[in-house]
Design a protein around this motif. Structure first.
Motif, mmCIF file in Angstrom:
data_model
loop_
_atom_site.group_PDB
_atom_site.id
_atom_site.type_symbol
_atom_site.label_atom_id
_atom_site.label_comp_id
_atom_site.label_asym_id
_atom_site.label_seq_id
_atom_site.Cartn_x
_atom_site.Cartn_y
_atom_site.Cartn_z
ATOM 1 N N GLN A 187 0.969 -1.122 0.044
ATOM 2 C CA GLN A 187 -0.013 0.079 -0.163
ATOM 3 C C GLN A 187 0.953 1.251 0.011
ATOM 4 O O GLN A 187 0.512 2.314 -0.642
ATOM 5 C CB GLN A 187 -0.698 0.001 1.328
ATOM 6 C CG GLN A 187 -1.964 -0.768 1.086
ATOM 7 C CD GLN A 187 -3.274 -0.763 2.201
ATOM 8 O OE1 GLN A 187 -2.581 -0.705 3.224
ATOM 9 N NE2 GLN A 187 -4.303 -0.618 2.060
ATOM 10 N N MET A 188 1.888 1.127 0.877
ATOM 11 C CA MET A 188 2.631 2.266 0.965
ATOM 12 C C MET A 188 3.555 2.512 -0.653
ATOM 13 O O MET A 188 3.722 3.850 -0.928
ATOM 14 C CB MET A 188 3.754 2.226 1.971
ATOM 15 C CG MET A 188 3.241 2.457 3.410
ATOM 16 S SD MET A 188 4.347 2.388 4.582
ATOM 17 C CE MET A 188 4.578 0.689 4.836
ATOM 18 N N LEU A 189 3.848 1.595 -1.006
ATOM 19 C CA LEU A 189 4.431 1.479 -2.341
ATOM 20 C C LEU A 189 3.632 2.173 -3.211
ATOM 21 O O LEU A 189 4.110 3.179 -4.304
ATOM 22 C CB LEU A 189 5.011 0.135 -2.790
ATOM 23 C CG LEU A 189 5.534 0.320 -4.083
ATOM 24 C CD1 LEU A 189 6.880 0.660 -4.217
ATOM 25 C CD2 LEU A 189 5.814 -1.429 -4.579
ATOM 26 N N VAL A 190 2.367 1.817 -3.363
ATOM 27 C CA VAL A 190 1.430 2.216 -4.432
ATOM 28 C C VAL A 190 1.110 3.720 -4.272
ATOM 29 O O VAL A 190 1.265 4.698 -5.188
ATOM 30 C CB VAL A 190 0.070 1.791 -4.483
ATOM 31 C CG1 VAL A 190 -0.947 2.223 -5.278
ATOM 32 C CG2 VAL A 190 0.369 0.141 -5.014
ATOM 33 N N ALA A 191 0.928 4.081 -2.929
ATOM 34 C CA ALA A 191 0.644 5.473 -2.414
ATOM 35 C C ALA A 191 1.667 6.343 -2.977
ATOM 36 O O ALA A 191 1.396 7.316 -3.358
ATOM 37 C CB ALA A 191 0.257 5.709 -0.941
ATOM 38 N N SER A 192 3.079 6.035 -2.648
ATOM 39 C CA SER A 192 3.916 6.769 -2.816
ATOM 40 C C SER A 192 4.239 6.950 -4.323
ATOM 41 O O SER A 192 4.827 8.109 -4.722
ATOM 42 C CB SER A 192 5.428 6.197 -2.289
ATOM 43 O OG SER A 192 5.139 6.206 -0.965
ATOM 44 N N SER A 193 4.035 5.917 -5.147
ATOM 45 C CA SER A 193 4.084 5.900 -6.768
ATOM 46 C C SER A 193 3.035 6.939 -7.340
ATOM 47 O O SER A 193 3.097 7.639 -8.065
ATOM 48 C CB SER A 193 3.897 4.562 -7.229
ATOM 49 O OG SER A 193 5.246 3.663 -7.014
ATOM 50 N N LEU A 194 1.688 6.981 -6.653
ATOM 51 C CA LEU A 194 0.812 7.707 -7.163
ATOM 52 C C LEU A 194 1.289 9.276 -6.692
ATOM 53 O O LEU A 194 0.920 10.047 -7.645
ATOM 54 C CB LEU A 194 -0.394 7.519 -6.630
ATOM 55 C CG LEU A 194 -1.028 6.142 -6.844
ATOM 56 C CD1 LEU A 194 -2.293 5.538 -5.859
ATOM 57 C CD2 LEU A 194 -1.705 6.182 -8.150
#
Length: 210
Positions: A92-99
């Protein structure tokens, strides 16, 4: 003789004293180097030279961790991911940071995302059925990969879940942003040509839409 013995004793004592002095000097040097902050710190592709700027940035990074008391995952009866959801929270943190990075690249004049963007992140990542990147949706995708609530996910399976969640999104993930592509590395090695091929595919598709 007695004089020779005393001389040898004095020499040994002097050696021990010199060794202790060297150790003390080395210890002081190490302590000094440890207490001195590095000249620069690198975090997620950014370089910081001021501790205040570093602290401000790290405090702005999205944090997802274990939760309890969310809506029950039917029919499994789970209302917490404590003890098994750590990898999924990292995803989730990976996706949020990518977004967030995608948004910032689309708005180069903006130093930090607006509050509306943060609110969008909170809504889409909420642990509630129907939220695009919440734990319920993640587990719905996980079941299709033969992983069920309460089971620990490995890194590769976690990335496959991310791919599944983002794969259902048509076009832009959020208003004013760019589409997101996911490349899952199966063998522990990132191949540049795979990344370039996927990005080229995305560019070609965007060109066709125009």
């Amino acid at each position: 003789t007695r004089q020779e013995t005393q001389k040898e004793t004095r020499q040994e004592t002097q050696k021990e004293t010199n060794s202790l002095d060297d150790l003390s000097s080395s210890s002081s040097s190490s302590s000094s180097s440890l207490s001195s902050p590095p000249t620069s710190t690198h975090v997620l592709g950014l370089t910081f030279t001021q501790s205040s700027e570093l602290l401000t940035y790290t405090n702005s990074i999205y944090l997802f961790t274990y939760r309890s008391g969310f809506t029950e995952m039917e029919p499994y009866g789970l209302t917490t991911d404590k003890g098994w959801g750590c990898m999924l929270r990292c995803c989730q943190m990976l996706v949020a940071s990518s977004l967030r990075s995608s948004y910032m690249s689309s708005h180069p004049s903006v130093l930090t995302p607006p509050s509306e963007f943060d609110e969008w992140i909170l809504k889409e990542f909420a642990d509630y059925p129907g939220c695009r990147f919440g734990m319920h949706e993640i587990m719905r995708v996980g079941v299709g990969l033969d992983k069920f609530p309460g089971e620990w996910f490995g890194p590769t399976t976690g990335c496959r879940v991310v791919e599944g969640c983002l794969g259902k999104v048509e076009g832009e993930v959020y208003e004013g942003g760019r589409g997101i592509e996911v490349v899952v590395v199966e063998e522990g090695t990132v191949y540049v040509d795979q990344i370039e091929e996927r990005m080229k595919k995305e560019e070609d598709e965007e060109e066709k839409k125009r």
